[in-house]
Design a protein around this motif. Sequence first.
Motif, PDB file in Angstrom:
ATOM      1  N   VAL A 140       3.171   3.469   1.909  1.00 32.36           N
ATOM      2  CA  VAL A 140       1.711   3.449   2.002  1.00 32.36           C
ATOM      3  C   VAL A 140       1.156   4.878   2.087  1.00 32.36           C
ATOM      4  N   ALA A 141       1.892   5.778   2.703  1.00 28.93           N
ATOM      5  CA  ALA A 141       1.436   7.173   2.818  1.00 28.93           C
ATOM      6  C   ALA A 141       1.230   7.791   1.435  1.00 28.93           C
ATOM      7  N   ASP A 142       2.075   7.419   0.473  1.00 26.95           N
ATOM      8  CA  ASP A 142       1.915   7.930  -0.892  1.00 26.95           C
ATOM      9  C   ASP A 142       0.640   7.384  -1.530  1.00 26.95           C
ATOM     10  N   LEU A 143       0.360   6.126  -1.270  1.00 22.76           N
ATOM     11  CA  LEU A 143      -0.853   5.495  -1.791  1.00 22.76           C
ATOM     12  C   LEU A 143      -2.098   6.172  -1.209  1.00 22.76           C
ATOM     13  N   VAL A 144      -2.049   6.487   0.074  1.00 23.76           N
ATOM     14  CA  VAL A 144      -3.176   7.161   0.736  1.00 23.76           C
ATOM     15  C   VAL A 144      -3.362   8.563   0.150  1.00 23.76           C
ATOM     16  N   THR A 194      -7.263   6.310 -11.427  1.00 24.37           N
ATOM     17  CA  THR A 194      -7.249   4.967 -10.842  1.00 24.37           C
ATOM     18  C   THR A 194      -6.149   4.095 -11.420  1.00 24.37           C
ATOM     19  N   PHE A 195      -5.805   4.314 -12.674  1.00 23.83           N
ATOM     20  CA  PHE A 195      -4.728   3.526 -13.279  1.00 23.83           C
ATOM     21  C   PHE A 195      -3.408   3.765 -12.543  1.00 23.83           C
ATOM     22  N   ASP A 196      -3.161   5.017 -12.185  1.00 20.12           N
ATOM     23  CA  ASP A 196      -1.954   5.338 -11.417  1.00 20.12           C
ATOM     24  C   ASP A 196      -2.010   4.700 -10.027  1.00 20.12           C
ATOM     25  N   ARG A 245       0.085   0.804  -6.267  1.00 19.36           N
ATOM     26  CA  ARG A 245      -0.166  -0.328  -5.358  1.00 19.36           C
ATOM     27  C   ARG A 245       0.711  -1.521  -5.747  1.00 19.36           C
ATOM     28  N   LYS A 246       0.829  -1.776  -7.054  1.00 20.86           N
ATOM     29  CA  LYS A 246       1.695  -2.865  -7.513  1.00 20.86           C
ATOM     30  C   LYS A 246       3.150  -2.601  -7.152  1.00 20.86           C
ATOM     31  N   MET A 247       3.582  -1.333  -7.275  1.00 22.45           N
ATOM     32  CA  MET A 247       4.953  -0.973  -6.923  1.00 22.45           C
ATOM     33  C   MET A 247       5.215  -1.257  -5.442  1.00 22.45           C
ATOM     34  N   LEU A 248       4.250  -0.966  -4.607  1.00 24.38           N
ATOM     35  CA  LEU A 248       4.399  -1.224  -3.167  1.00 24.38           C
ATOM     36  C   LEU A 248       4.427  -2.710  -2.857  1.00 24.38           C
ATOM     37  N   ILE A 249       3.580  -3.463  -3.514  1.00 27.70           N
ATOM     38  CA  ILE A 249       3.516  -4.909  -3.278  1.00 27.70           C
ATOM     39  C   ILE A 249       4.809  -5.577  -3.708  1.00 27.70           C
TER      40      ILE A 249
END
Length: 80
Positions: free
Chosen positions: A33-37, A67-69, A74-78
């Motif tokens: 999640v830190a990478d997403l943030v 935003t595409f990245d 986010r999909k990779m994390l899910i």
Amino acid sequence: KPETTTQKPETTTVTVQPQKIKGDIDGDGKIAVADLVSLQYYILGRDKLTSEQFDAADINNDGKVDTFDFVLLRKMLINK
């Protein structure tokens, strides 16, 4: 009397670069999640990325971080 010589073994130094993981923006070896943030803060203009972080954040390899990245990360994390 025969002469004896001793040879020292040859030493080779190998430098191993850690494998770069797409999405691992903070470089800790995992996608979290830190990478997403970090990616969100970059997109919002609140943070800058180093060139290595930019490469890790460019999930779809289009030369841009956008935003595409973010959606792909986010999909990779899910799906983890």
